[in-house]
Design a protein around this motif. Structure first.
Motif, short mmCIF file in Angstrom:
data_model
loop_
_atom_site.label_atom_id
_atom_site.label_comp_id
_atom_site.label_asym_id
_atom_site.label_seq_id
_atom_site.Cartn_x
_atom_site.Cartn_y
_atom_site.Cartn_z
N TYR A 39 44.77 42.21 31.40
CA TYR A 39 43.85 42.30 32.53
C TYR A 39 42.49 41.76 32.11
O TYR A 39 42.13 41.77 30.92
N ARG A 59 39.04 48.67 39.82
CA ARG A 59 40.34 48.00 39.96
C ARG A 59 40.35 46.77 39.06
O ARG A 59 39.58 45.84 39.26
N ARG A 61 41.76 43.34 37.43
CA ARG A 61 42.50 42.20 37.95
C ARG A 61 43.40 41.63 36.87
O ARG A 61 42.98 41.38 35.73
N GLN A 97 48.92 32.43 38.93
CA GLN A 97 48.42 33.74 39.28
C GLN A 97 49.59 34.69 39.53
O GLN A 97 50.69 34.27 39.92
N GLN A 412 32.31 41.93 42.92
CA GLN A 412 33.08 42.13 41.69
C GLN A 412 32.15 42.46 40.52
O GLN A 412 32.55 43.14 39.58
#
Length: 627
Positions: A39, A59, A61, A97, A412
């Protein structure tokens, strides 16, 4: 999310007391850092106030995954991922991705493969093994006597006995041996399904015909079925009417009808008349050489009369990439070709990727260097005194984001930022540009994004203030004022734009997000004849981009740039190379107009502003040196 990080830390303050699954903190500003294999690292600030309890949600990514595509058997095959051709198999690993991706593999002699592949991401590498299924059928052909040639259409595919490969579909099959009547039949081939033909019993033929043509090498058919190329001896059954056809590319098509007696041996010679057409080739540069079928035929513009067969036309010059085309001249219909050769230097420059994606979701556009003038003429309507003309050279290629940084992208980095929802709700929309940010906020975002990609930060904190370090590191930063002007006002061209839409006042319909009639409740003045439909900011990219694909250089939000503000010294005649502005100052340069502007002065692309404070119409876009 996920709940089991590899490392977790909180920075800030001096008092921290873990209590079960919570932490007791005093009021103040804190930075939480979380790391986990697979991550992207998170570094998020939060503020502890007077609340009895609060929850900070993070959270993480997933990092991209790697996919490698292998085929069995190992053959030339093209790999397409999500509709884009990526290369030949074996291919990869390619970074993808996390999520589902459509993979297609195509090879000329195999059935196409297509599937949806789930990529887990997390920095893992997956291998996709593709078992290709043949598109052909193995067809067993035997004859009595053996040693006969096998033709599929006009292509010789074997000699009996043989197993020949025929691609799926219907085929005209011919089996021919001298001294025997030819056998003609049809075969339907199914992919990967073997087929055995019944034994072909060839019948003796005691009549012979020698077919000659001028020129040699014409295709010869008997009753429409291919038999070979001239000169050729045909074995025919006596007392049967035959039509012998002869053809060659660039020459006429002709036929002869005949019947042979038993034991006859005859010959025919047919002169095929040439058919020619005119082809004119115009070349650039004008001293390039024109070649036809490998032979030099002229320099510069060349007109040729060629037979109506396919010819390979090539144009060559040292230092340039050759140009080639296959042309079939048409009698009575002159053709013209234009060959524009590109220099190897230009090709090498174009081979460099012009756009790429950042870890923050922005698209960057590569901008090459150039020499140009900043500022505006004193005679230009709306010019301000700080728009001093001075020559500048950008020597270092750079990358610049095609859009202004959005609220969603900025969140973000700083989750609870408010771009001005109390002024107008649209200011806080996800796809609208972030606003109400200081210069320090903008450069801290750049440093955060640099760290996400493992790049060196450009900015450092010095006595409580953020400043740039020179020369620039490889990390993200604000564009310099000169870079902003070159990318947005000049768009890599020699002629500067006066306004984002062109040279004439006032703005035409849908030319940008400015203070039009919809904004009358929010701004002190408006363009009374203009309405873009947005009271404040608009989603980035709503309006037309400039000639190199950069959006919102005029309108939406004004933009912080890297430089400290000053009024340039007039009279400079030698270009300053890669300028970064003064070393110190009290305000930073702001470029571009915004949704708040309606005046001709502000909407010009040479307009220079400055600020030391946040504004509801002030945001930024990012840049960095090209790798």
């Amino acid at each position: 999310d996920p709940a089991d990080p590899d490392s977790f830390s909180i920075e800030g303050g001096w008092f921290r007391l873990p209590i079960s699954d919570r932490i007791l903190l005093r009021k103040g500003n804190y930075l939480v850092k979380v790391e986990k294999q697979g991550y992207y690292d998170i570094g998020q600030t939060f503020v502890v106030g007077d609340e009895q309890s609060m929850t900070v949600r993070l959270r993480m990514r997933k990092k991209p995954g790697q996919l490698q595509v292998l085929t069995e058997p190992l053959v030339d095959a093209l790999v397409t991922i999500d509709g884009a051709l990526v290369g030949k198999a074996p291919y990869g690993p390619i970074e993808l991705q996390p999520g589902d991706h459509q993979v297609e593999v195509q090879s000329e002699r195999y059935l196409p493969f297509e599937d949806i592949i789930a990529v887990a991401g997390l920095d893992r590498e997956d291998i996709l093994h593709v078992q290709l299924v043949p598109r052909w059928a193995d067809v067993d052909v035997r004859s009595e006597p053996a040693g006969a040639n096998i033709y599929s259409g006009d292509e010789k595919v074997g000699v009996t006995p043989a197993v020949v490969q025929l691609l799926e579909g219907k085929h005209d099959l011919t089996v021919v041996r001298e001294g025997f009547s030819a056998w003609d039949g049809n075969v339907i081939a199914k992919p990967n399904v073997a087929l055995t033909l019944p034994l072909i019993r060839l019948q003796p033929a005691d009549a012979r015909l020698l077919v000659k043509t001028i020129p040699r090498g014409a295709n010869v058919t008997v009753n429409g079925r291919y038999r070979g190329q001239s000169p050729i001896t045909l074995s025919l059954t006596p007392d049967i009417d035959y039509e012998i056809g002869m053809s060659k590319a660039g020459y006429g098509v002709t036929s002869r009808k005949l019947r042979l007696q038993s034991a006859a041996s005859e010959s025919i010679t047919v002169d095929l008349s040439a058919r020619v057409g005119t082809v004119t080739i115009t070349v650039e540069p004008e001293d390039a050489t024109v070649y036809v079928d490998g032979r030099a035929r002229g320099t510069g513009k060349t007109t040729l009369r060629l037979s109506s067969a396919p010819h390979r036309i090539e144009v060559k010059r040292n230092g340039f990439r050759s140009w080639s085309r296959t042309v079939t001249p048409r009698p009575g219909y002159p053709q013209s070709l234009t060959a524009q050769l590109r220099s190897m230097q230009a090709i090498a420059r174009d081979a460099v990727a012009t756009t790429l994606k950042t870890a923050g979701g922005q698209t960057l556009r590569r901008v090459e260097g150039g020499t140009f003038s900043m500022g505006a003429s004193r005679s230009e309507v709306g010019r301000r005194a700080n728009e001093v003309i001075r020559p500048v050279t950008i020597a270092t290629p750079f990358m610049i984001s095609i859009h202004e940084v959005t609220n969603e992208q900025f969140s973000q980095f700083r989750k609870n930022h408010d771009s001005g929802a109390d002024v107008h709700a649209s200011l806080a929309a996800d796809d609208n540009p972030v606003a109400n940010v200081s210069w320090s906020d903008a450069v801290q975002y750049c440093n955060w994004l640099s760290k996400k990609e493992g790049r060196s930060p450009v900015y450092r904190e010095e006595f409580g203030h953020w400043v740039a370090s020179y020369p620039f590191a490889d990390g993200y930063r604000l564009p310099t004022e000169a870079e902003w002007v070159w990318a947005i006002r000049y768009a890599e061209r020699q002629q500067a734009l006066k306004f984002s839409w062109g040279a004439k006042w006032s703005p035409p319909k849908n030319s940008g997000n400015y203070a039009g009639r919809t904004s009358r409740e929010l701004v002190p003045s408006i363009l009374p004849s203009y309405d873009d439909g947005y009271a404040s900011t608009a989603p980035v990219g709503t309006f037309k981009a400039n000639p190199i694909g950069i959006f919102d250089g005029g309108g939406n939000v004004a933009e912080w740039v890297n430089d400290w503000y000053t009024v340039p010294t007039p009279g400079i005649t030698t270009p300053v190379v890669d300028p970064t502005g003064p070393q110190r100052g009290t305000s930073h340069v702001v470029r571009g107009s915004s949704w708040h502007h309606a005046g001709e002065t502000e909407l010009r692309l040479s307009y220079r502003d400055y600020s030391a404070e946040r504004r509801a119409d002030l945001g930024f876009r990012i840049a960095r040196n090209a790798d």
